[in-house]
Design an enzyme around this catalytic site. Structure first.
Site, short mmCIF file in Angstrom:
data_model
loop_
_atom_site.label_atom_id
_atom_site.label_comp_id
_atom_site.label_asym_id
_atom_site.label_seq_id
_atom_site.Cartn_x
_atom_site.Cartn_y
_atom_site.Cartn_z
N CYS A 62 4.67 2.32 0.98
CA CYS A 62 4.83 3.73 1.39
C CYS A 62 5.68 3.79 2.66
CB CYS A 62 3.47 4.38 1.60
SG CYS A 62 2.49 4.50 0.09
N GLU A 95 -4.91 -4.20 10.04
CA GLU A 95 -4.02 -4.12 8.88
C GLU A 95 -2.60 -4.53 9.28
OE1 GLU A 95 -2.68 -0.88 5.50
OE2 GLU A 95 -2.78 -0.25 7.60
N TYR A 107 3.65 -5.51 1.38
CA TYR A 107 4.28 -5.46 2.70
C TYR A 107 4.54 -6.82 3.36
CZ TYR A 107 2.99 -0.49 2.57
OH TYR A 107 2.85 0.82 2.23
N ASP A 153 0.44 10.25 2.65
CA ASP A 153 -0.87 10.90 2.57
C ASP A 153 -1.17 11.45 3.96
OD1 ASP A 153 -3.57 11.50 2.60
OD2 ASP A 153 -4.20 9.65 1.60
N TRP A 181 -7.83 -1.66 1.56
CA TRP A 181 -6.99 -2.09 0.44
C TRP A 181 -7.81 -2.50 -0.78
CZ3 TRP A 181 -1.93 -2.11 -0.80
CH2 TRP A 181 -1.03 -1.76 0.21
N ARG A 233 8.34 6.81 2.40
CA ARG A 233 8.73 7.48 1.15
C ARG A 233 7.64 8.40 0.64
NH1 ARG A 233 5.92 5.99 -3.29
NH2 ARG A 233 4.72 4.08 -3.03
#
Length: 304
Positions: free
Chosen positions: A184, A63, A132, A209, A85, A206
């Site tokens: 995130c 990733e 991203y 999980d 994803w 921000r």
């Protein structure tokens, strides 16, 4: 007696279970959450891939390499057997189909196979928007030019290592509504200690999980910091993680309790088998984790 660095993570799970405030979130699943939390790991003491449940580190690294390439389509991930994803574009596709359409009940596996087999379908339904990698490598300016933030970071590390602007960011306010999921882990910053010649990396997250995502986030922060150090001639220092909205989903509570019954094992060592000419030329085959002997995985559902 030294305290195992993974204890920081277990303490966070305990904090969320015991003191987290119950909140309704956009997924509808609900969370127990705290605001503001920090962890730090000295990379000289081992590579921080958590051991109290198996972390699929190759998936995490794939990733990160995909993000560093500027990727924003799930096709490039599915080709590598990475499916983390796929939930978002799959849901978007299903929601777009009219009632009664055969495609309304297509399985995730069939959806991914169509992404792999059909270029036009992949372009329309596999694309995640300017997520991203797009922001990191091709941040669009008002006059239509593009900024490669990662290359700028490398240049600063090589030529101005005392800069306080060794930063890349994904939170592009003008394009958030085009993203399948706003970033995130949104802000990265790097610091060179002139006394030790060590490179440290920090990341602001921000939304975290804590059960499913955080282990990947910590491993990938260590990973990108290590790769930048190797490419720019530094030793590795620390990574520092700053979590903002840090949460545990309600359907992860029993899994977290189970993980808390386990004792951490020694962190592994990241072995880089080959140093390519560029940060952007690594492949997953260039890496191995020596000594990774985790407890078994504890599966949990993803909140989409």
């Amino acid at each position: 007696m030294n305290i195992h660095p993974e204890k920081q993570y277990l303490d966070l799970l305990s904090l969320l279970l015991e003191k987290g405030s119950e909140r309704i979130d956009r997924t509808g699943v609900g969370t127990k959450a705290v605001f503001g939390h920090t962890m730090r790991f000295d990379l000289s003491e081992g590579f921080p891939v958590f051991t109290t449940k198996r972390v699929y580190w190759k998936t995490a690294f794939k990733e990160m390499l995909w993000m560093l390439s500027g990727g924003h389509n799930i096709r490039e991930l599915v080709e590598q057997n990475v499916h983390i994803w796929s939930d978002w574009p799959y849901k978007k596709f299903i929601d777009a189909q009219p009632d009664g359409s055969p495609d309304k009940s297509i399985t995730m596996e069939a959806f991914e196979q169509r992404v792999l087999a059909d270029d036009a379908f992949a372009q329309k339904w596999g694309d995640l928007g300017p997520v991203y990698g797009k922001q990191w490598r091709r941040w669009k300016t008002e006059d239509g030019q593009e900024i490669d933030q990662i290359s700028q970071v490398i240049d600063l590390l090589k030529h101005n290592p005392s800069s306080r602007r060794i930063i890349f960011d994904g939170w592009n306010v003008g394009e958030l509504d085009q993203m399948a999921l706003p970033p995130c882990h949104k802000h990265y910053q790097f610091y060179v200690d002139p006394n030790t010649n060590k490179l440290s990396g920090g990341m602001v997250q921000r939304s975290c999980d804590s059960y499913l995502g955080l282990a990947f986030n910590i491993a990938n922060l260590a990973f990108i910091t290590t790769l930048l150090a190797e490419q720019t001639g530094y030793e590795v220092g620390e990574i520092v993680w700053f979590g903002m909205d840090v949460h545990l989903y309600m359907n992860h509570i029993e899994q977290a309790k189970k993980q808390l019954t386990r004792e951490p094992k020694a962190f592994p060592t990241l072995v880089i088998k080959r140093k390519p000419d560029s940060l952007f030329d690594y492949t997953i085959d260039d890496f191995e984790l020596e000594g990774y002997d985790p407890h078994p995985a504890i599966p949990a559902p993803v909140a989409v």
